[in-house]
Design a protein around this motif. Structure first.
Motif, mmCIF file in Angstrom:
data_model
loop_
_atom_site.group_PDB
_atom_site.id
_atom_site.type_symbol
_atom_site.label_atom_id
_atom_site.label_comp_id
_atom_site.label_asym_id
_atom_site.label_seq_id
_atom_site.Cartn_x
_atom_site.Cartn_y
_atom_site.Cartn_z
ATOM 1 N N CYS A 111 0.656 -0.949 -0.227
ATOM 2 C CA CYS A 111 -0.434 0.254 -0.046
ATOM 3 C C CYS A 111 0.578 1.391 0.026
ATOM 4 N N ILE A 143 0.364 4.214 0.586
ATOM 5 C CA ILE A 143 0.120 4.996 2.518
ATOM 6 C C ILE A 143 0.231 4.961 2.805
ATOM 7 N N CYS A 144 0.683 3.115 3.747
ATOM 8 C CA CYS A 144 0.764 2.838 5.173
ATOM 9 C C CYS A 144 2.045 1.993 5.063
ATOM 10 N N CYS A 164 -4.371 -0.995 0.387
ATOM 11 C CA CYS A 164 -4.948 -1.964 2.108
ATOM 12 C C CYS A 164 -6.402 -1.577 2.188
ATOM 13 N N CYS A 205 -6.948 4.022 3.159
ATOM 14 C CA CYS A 205 -5.946 4.517 2.298
ATOM 15 C C CYS A 205 -6.535 4.955 1.661
HETATM 16 ZN ZN LIG Z 1 -2.763 1.086 3.593
#
Ligand SMILES: [Zn+2]
Length: 66
Positions: free
Chosen positions: A16, A18-19, A31, A35
């Motif tokens: 992912c 984002i994270c 994910c 996100c």
């Molecule tokens: Zn994520």
């Protein structure tokens, strides 16, 4: 004449963005929906100017003083 048991490695989903957690197919490439939302928010805030603290998106009516 038998082929050696060469099996291609399973494709690993990209993490992912984002994270960094493993992406979920339903939210690829993210994910989770959260996100995905974060990324959308970043994209929007990059494209438009959005006040960071305006989360509910409801503005109070302007006071009219006459
Ligand atoms: Zn994520």
């Amino acid at each position: 004449m038998g082929r050696a048991g060469v099996t291609p490695p399973p494709k690993k989903p990209a993490p992912c963005p984002i994270c960094g957690r493993p992406a979920v197919a339903a939210f690829t490439p993210f994910c989770s929906a959260r996100c995905s939302d974060v990324d959308l928010g970043r994209w929007l805030s990059d494209r438009y100017v959005i006040p960071a603290e305006d989360e509910d998106g409801t503005d109070p009516p302007p006071e009219r003083s006459e």
